[in-house]
Design a protein around this motif. Structure first.
Motif, PDB file in Angstrom:
ATOM      1  N   SER A  77       0.931  -1.117   0.083  1.00  0.00           N
ATOM      2  CA  SER A  77      -0.025  -0.037  -0.147  1.00  0.00           C
ATOM      3  C   SER A  77       0.805   1.207   0.115  1.00  0.00           C
ATOM      4  O   SER A  77       0.614   2.284  -0.672  1.00  0.00           O
ATOM      5  CB  SER A  77      -1.035   0.059   1.213  1.00  0.00           C
ATOM      6  OG  SER A  77      -0.102  -0.133   2.493  1.00  0.00           O
TER       7      SER A  77
ATOM      8  N   VAL B  13       2.266   1.804  -3.562  1.00  0.00           N
ATOM      9  CA  VAL B  13       1.240   2.308  -4.432  1.00  0.00           C
ATOM     10  C   VAL B  13       1.045   3.840  -4.102  1.00  0.00           C
ATOM     11  O   VAL B  13       1.040   4.631  -5.123  1.00  0.00           O
ATOM     12  CB  VAL B  13      -0.220   1.815  -4.035  1.00  0.00           C
ATOM     13  CG1 VAL B  13      -1.197   2.483  -4.788  1.00  0.00           C
ATOM     14  CG2 VAL B  13      -0.023   0.324  -4.536  1.00  0.00           C
ATOM     15  N   GLU B  14       0.916   4.222  -2.976  1.00  0.00           N
ATOM     16  CA  GLU B  14       1.166   5.614  -2.627  1.00  0.00           C
ATOM     17  C   GLU B  14       2.419   6.450  -3.364  1.00  0.00           C
ATOM     18  O   GLU B  14       2.093   7.303  -3.553  1.00  0.00           O
ATOM     19  CB  GLU B  14       1.046   5.892  -1.126  1.00  0.00           C
ATOM     20  CG  GLU B  14      -0.194   5.703  -0.582  1.00  0.00           C
ATOM     21  CD  GLU B  14      -1.541   6.394  -0.933  1.00  0.00           C
ATOM     22  OE1 GLU B  14      -1.143   7.378  -1.584  1.00  0.00           O
ATOM     23  OE2 GLU B  14      -2.463   5.819  -0.816  1.00  0.00           O
TER      24      GLU B  14
ATOM     25  N   ARG C 203      -8.763   5.394  -4.518  1.00  0.00           N
ATOM     26  CA  ARG C 203      -7.962   4.320  -3.829  1.00  0.00           C
ATOM     27  C   ARG C 203      -8.927   3.450  -3.271  1.00  0.00           C
ATOM     28  O   ARG C 203      -9.902   3.603  -2.579  1.00  0.00           O
ATOM     29  CB  ARG C 203      -7.062   4.673  -2.942  1.00  0.00           C
ATOM     30  CG  ARG C 203      -6.008   5.932  -3.338  1.00  0.00           C
ATOM     31  CD  ARG C 203      -5.439   6.594  -2.344  1.00  0.00           C
ATOM     32  NE  ARG C 203      -4.143   7.401  -2.731  1.00  0.00           N
ATOM     33  CZ  ARG C 203      -4.376   8.565  -2.934  1.00  0.00           C
ATOM     34  NH1 ARG C 203      -5.610   9.019  -3.175  1.00  0.00           N
ATOM     35  NH2 ARG C 203      -3.385   9.378  -3.462  1.00  0.00           N
TER      36      ARG C 203
ATOM     37  N   LEU D 253      -7.442   0.284  -1.093  1.00  0.00           N
ATOM     38  CA  LEU D 253      -6.311  -0.349  -0.782  1.00  0.00           C
ATOM     39  C   LEU D 253      -6.698  -1.294   0.560  1.00  0.00           C
ATOM     40  O   LEU D 253      -6.678  -0.783   1.582  1.00  0.00           O
ATOM     41  CB  LEU D 253      -5.303   0.566  -0.553  1.00  0.00           C
ATOM     42  CG  LEU D 253      -4.729   1.486  -1.626  1.00  0.00           C
ATOM     43  CD1 LEU D 253      -3.882   2.477  -1.205  1.00  0.00           C
ATOM     44  CD2 LEU D 253      -4.432   0.921  -2.950  1.00  0.00           C
TER      45      LEU D 253
ATOM     46  N   LEU E 206       4.508   0.301 -11.460  1.00  0.00           N
ATOM     47  CA  LEU E 206       3.297   1.080 -11.037  1.00  0.00           C
ATOM     48  C   LEU E 206       3.640   2.478 -11.456  1.00  0.00           C
ATOM     49  O   LEU E 206       2.575   3.021 -12.012  1.00  0.00           O
ATOM     50  CB  LEU E 206       3.135   1.063  -9.452  1.00  0.00           C
ATOM     51  CG  LEU E 206       2.970  -0.281  -8.841  1.00  0.00           C
ATOM     52  CD1 LEU E 206       2.829  -0.154  -7.226  1.00  0.00           C
ATOM     53  CD2 LEU E 206       1.540  -0.919  -9.067  1.00  0.00           C
TER      54      LEU E 206
ATOM     55  N   VAL F  40      -7.338   2.927  -8.354  1.00  0.00           N
ATOM     56  CA  VAL F  40      -6.013   1.995  -7.819  1.00  0.00           C
ATOM     57  C   VAL F  40      -6.673   1.103  -6.845  1.00  0.00           C
ATOM     58  O   VAL F  40      -7.245   1.642  -5.818  1.00  0.00           O
ATOM     59  CB  VAL F  40      -4.968   2.984  -7.385  1.00  0.00           C
ATOM     60  CG1 VAL F  40      -3.777   1.900  -7.120  1.00  0.00           C
ATOM     61  CG2 VAL F  40      -4.432   3.654  -8.432  1.00  0.00           C
TER      62      VAL F  40
ATOM     63  N   LEU G 209      -5.813  -2.530  -4.203  1.00  0.00           N
ATOM     64  CA  LEU G 209      -4.933  -3.514  -3.916  1.00  0.00           C
ATOM     65  C   LEU G 209      -5.744  -4.616  -3.204  1.00  0.00           C
ATOM     66  O   LEU G 209      -6.550  -4.178  -2.083  1.00  0.00           O
ATOM     67  CB  LEU G 209      -4.067  -2.938  -2.813  1.00  0.00           C
ATOM     68  CG  LEU G 209      -2.988  -3.920  -2.041  1.00  0.00           C
ATOM     69  CD1 LEU G 209      -2.081  -4.744  -3.056  1.00  0.00           C
ATOM     70  CD2 LEU G 209      -2.167  -2.864  -1.186  1.00  0.00           C
TER      71      LEU G 209
ATOM     72  N   ILE H   7      -2.718  -5.918  -8.024  1.00  0.00           N
ATOM     73  CA  ILE H   7      -2.715  -4.481  -8.032  1.00  0.00           C
ATOM     74  C   ILE H   7      -3.286  -3.992  -9.164  1.00  0.00           C
ATOM     75  O   ILE H   7      -2.658  -4.325 -10.389  1.00  0.00           O
ATOM     76  CB  ILE H   7      -1.258  -3.668  -7.797  1.00  0.00           C
ATOM     77  CG1 ILE H   7      -0.874  -4.471  -6.443  1.00  0.00           C
ATOM     78  CG2 ILE H   7      -1.581  -2.542  -7.587  1.00  0.00           C
ATOM     79  CD1 ILE H   7       0.762  -4.005  -6.128  1.00  0.00           C
TER      80      ILE H   7
ATOM     81  N   VAL I  17      -4.802  -1.108 -11.839  1.00  0.00           N
ATOM     82  CA  VAL I  17      -4.692   0.524 -12.281  1.00  0.00           C
ATOM     83  C   VAL I  17      -5.730   0.490 -13.180  1.00  0.00           C
ATOM     84  O   VAL I  17      -5.505   0.038 -14.400  1.00  0.00           O
ATOM     85  CB  VAL I  17      -3.446   0.790 -12.533  1.00  0.00           C
ATOM     86  CG1 VAL I  17      -3.306   2.393 -12.861  1.00  0.00           C
ATOM     87  CG2 VAL I  17      -2.576   0.546 -11.279  1.00  0.00           C
TER      88      VAL I  17
END
Length: 754
Positions: free
Chosen positions: A600, A603-604, A623, A625, A642, A665, A667, A677, A679
């Motif tokens: 996570s 991803v951020e 998001r 996540l 990513l 996005v 997760l 994951i 997108v």
């Protein structure tokens, strides 16, 4: 020494605080008293109703025991009498009859006086005008034998035992009234009384035991009730077996033995009142009937009380009759009373205990009154204690804080407060001194950061540009065009974010409000002689402390943002270095550098690297996540993938109106072994014929694209044991890229290496 205004201000503050707290405590005590009263009332009422129901049930169980036993006795007496009647049908009654009984001059037949003892043997009375034929003599002798046999045994619980024959003859055993038969009037006909008439075939077709109303015996001059059982021989009513039960003791127990504040009453199903504390029924031949109260004859009518009492009795009777079967406790709202009812087996009388609601409410009010008294006393003690505490423990420390704040506003960061206290004010003093030191340190740090930030950003930019050029040159020298292009692609993405972070840092530095601090210092310095009055009463002075607090918060916030921006620059630079090292490894034997990664956060980081570009293009990020545990993987490979996916999604949204641009996005872990994951964008979409070529080297749908990002990302995903897939419903329908990774959890004590 403290000035008079300071002392007055502290006293005023203490009084105001004391009044506010006193009002709050008074409200709390009042509410607590009300709730206590309601709780106590409900508890008392529930407990009293339980006691009421249990008490009337226990009393009914005791009182009805004699009635039940009387019916049991009659079963035995009836059988014995039937047997004696059968036996006397074969015998001549004359000799024995004449030895026991004699006809007197008044025309009656009674026991012979010689040898008669009414305390040990039954008495016999036959009214005048009744002929003593053979059948009557046999019946009298059979009844005499049965009463003589069982009367003394039953006398333990019952006043008497007697047998009444049609025509008025009676055989009775009554030790307390041994001369009853001798004192009876010649014309007394016992078969005319209710204890006999309730057993006749026309009045008792079912031939079962019955109970009389209350009556007054003319010989014994006592109120009693009789239980009678008919005896039939060959379908003909030949006798009635009876017990008399004096009810004076029953009425006495009913009236005198009751719960505190309550009273008992006893009445029959037909409304005949048997016992009531306010009604005097002695001397009334008819008694008192609740349903026909208006028709009571003179003597009884004078003893039934007022019209309100009669209406009250009628309401109780109707409520008892209307209650559901099996319900023992009922309520009469119009009289604020609760009734506990139990029907006595045998006569079927209703034993009722009446409890006024006032009994419960008065007891609850007495307890609540004590609660209120203790609450008021506690309030006064609390106010006195608070007044002392406020004056000694709060007002003085607050004045010290005020003076320290003034020195801090004047630029004097060396404040001295009492930190020896172990309470909240002592902690606040510690925190205030730490804040003063922290403000001084941060002010110096901000000044130094302002001077060196631009130089550091330019130096980092030059270093990155040099690294970029070196990477290009290395790629050309070793002939790895794909690697070099990949590096340029990924580093270019990161450089954009580095530039954006540097620009934001410069803008943050330009917005610092340090010049206003000098204005505050000059303002406070000009009013040092009456600083306390200025800070508490002057309109501008009252804004000083809030301004300093807001300035401190602003400086902390700006410092936090600057450090975050510098941290972003460091992370972006670290990522560029990792990209370079990652691509350099392609020239050597492949190795997998694994480390625990919080996906996570990764991803951020990817979103943060693209944050500036996403903001410029008005892309809203959504998001989803899931909170997954760390997994062991190659961090920079995942981040590179990513960053490429987010960057491609941003370009795919260029054809969508700005208000509708969305980047999703997510997760998640669909299975214990795999992590996804995703997108997803709502952009231009991908045609079906392009889905099979999207990951090929050099394939791109953008005019300025190179076709390296998705190709290298797919290879990197495969090297980590995962995959990169794409799905699109077609042009204009958006696209979803899914990075699938193995869910390799971090092992305790080291890293997991494939």
């Amino acid at each position: 020494m403290q000035s008079a205004p300071d002392s007055a201000a502290r006293s005023s503050l203490a009084r105001a605080t004391l009044i506010k707290m006193g009002v709050r405590i008074a409200v709390i005590i009042a509410l607590a008293t009300v709730f206590s009263y309601l709780h106590i009332f409900n508890s008392f009422r529930t407990e009293v109703l339980v006691q009421l129901e249990r008490g009337v049930a226990e009393r009914a169980e005791r009182e009805q025991a004699i009635f039940v036993q009387a019916e049991d006795n009659h079963v035995v007496l009836k059988k014995a009498l039937e047997e004696r009647l059968q036996a006397w049908r074969q015998q001549e009654p004359g000799p024995r009859f004449d030895s026991l009984f004699a006809q007197l001059p008044d025309g009656t037949i009674r026991n012979r006086p010689e040898g008669f003892d009414g305390t040990r043997m039954p008495g016999v009375f036959v009214p005048k005008g009744v002929t003593a034929g053979v059948d009557l003599r046999r019946q009298l002798l059979a009844a005499y034998d049965v009463v003589a046999q069982y009367g003394p045994a039953f006398h333990v619980r019952f006043q008497n035992t007697y047998v009444t024959l049609p025509g008025g003859a009676i055989v009775i055993y009554w030790p307390e009234r041994p001369t009853w038969c001798r004192e009876a009037e010649p014309g007394f006909v016992s078969s005319d009384f209710e204890f006999f008439t309730i057993t006749t075939p026309e009045n008792n077709p079912r031939r079962q035991t019955g109970w009389t109303a209350i009556f007054s015996d003319p010989v014994a001059n006592a109120s009693m009730v009789s239980v009678s059982t008919p005896v039939d021989v060959e379908g003909r009513h030949v006798a009635t077996i009876s017990h008399d039960i004096l009810i004076e003791e029953l009425k006495g127990r009913t009236l005198n033995d009751h719960l505190p504040g309550a009273y008992n009453m006893l009445f029959r199903e037909d409304g005949q009142l048997i016992a009531h504390p306010d009604l005097k029924l002695e001397g009334s031949e008819e008694g008192y009937n609740i349903l026909s109260a208006a028709e009571q004859p003179g003597a009884a009518s004078a003893r039934i009380g007022t019209a309100e009492q009669r209406a009250h009795l009628l309401a109780i009777f109707e409520r008892v009759k209307a209650r559901p079967a099996g319900q023992a406790v009922v309520e009469i709202p119009e009289y604020d009373e609760d009734l506990a009812v139990k029907r006595l087996e045998g006569p079927g009388w209703n034993l009722v205990t009446v409890l006024p609601e006032q009994v419960v409410s008065s007891a609850a009010f007495r307890v609540a009154r004590y609660v209120l008294a203790f609450g008021v006393l506690s309030l006064l003690m609390e106010l006195a204690i608070m007044y002392w505490v406020l004056r000694q423990q709060i007002s003085h420390p607050l004045l010290a804080f005020t003076q320290a704040s003034a020195r801090l506003a004047a630029g004097d960061f060396q404040v001295a407060l009492d930190t020896s206290r172990g309470d909240e004010l002592g902690q606040l003093a510690h925190a205030f001194q730490r804040m003063a030191g922290e403000v001084q340190r941060r002010e110096e740090a901000l000044r130094q950061a302002n001077e060196g930030l631009e130089q550091r950003v330019e130096q980092r930019t030059r270093e990155l540009q040099d690294t970029h050029r070196q990477l290009l040159e290395t790629a050309r020298q070793v002939g790895r065009a794909e690697i070099a292009t990949n590096i340029l692609h990924n580093v270019g993405n990161v450089l954009t974010s580095v530039h954006s972070s540097a620009q934001l840092a410069r803008e943050r530095l330009s917005t610092l409000k340090l010049e206003k601090l000098q204005w505050v210092v000059e303002l406070v310095d000009a009013r040092q002689t009456d600083l306390a009055t200025f800070l508490s009463q002057d309109e501008r002075g009252r804004t000083v402390m809030p301004f300093l607090r807001e300035l401190g918060k602003h400086m902390l916030s700006e410092r936090h943002e600057l450090w975050n921006l510098l941290g972003d620059v460091n992370r972006h630079t670290e990522h560029i270095g990792a990209i370079v090292k990652l691509q350099q490894r392609y020239a050597r034997t492949p190795q997998h550098l694994l480390e625990p990664v919080q996906l996570s956060e990764l991803v951020e980081d990817a979103l943060r690297i693209n944050q500036a570009a996403l903001g410029r293009h008005s892309v809203q990020v959504v998001r989803d996540l899931a909170p997954l545990p760390p997994v062991v993987t190659e961090k920079h490979k995942v981040l590179m993938i990513l960053v490429n996916l987010v960057s491609n999604a941003r370009y795919a949204l260029d054809g969508v109106p700005e208000a509708e641009r969305r980047l999703f996005v997510s997760l998640k872990q669909p299975t214990p072994e795999r992590i996804h994951i995703e997108v997803r964008d709502n952009g231009m979409g991908i045609a079906p014929e392009m889905l099979t070529r999207i990951f090929q080297y050099g394939f791109t749908t953008r005019e300025q694209g190179h076709g390296f990002g998705l190709h290298s990302s797919s290879l990197a995903a495969q090297e980590m044991g995962g995959s990169l897939s794409v799905h699109s419903a077609g042009p204009g329908q958006g696209a979803t890229f899914t990075l699938e990774l193995p869910a390799t959890l971090e092992q305790q004590g080291g890293r997991e290496t494939p």
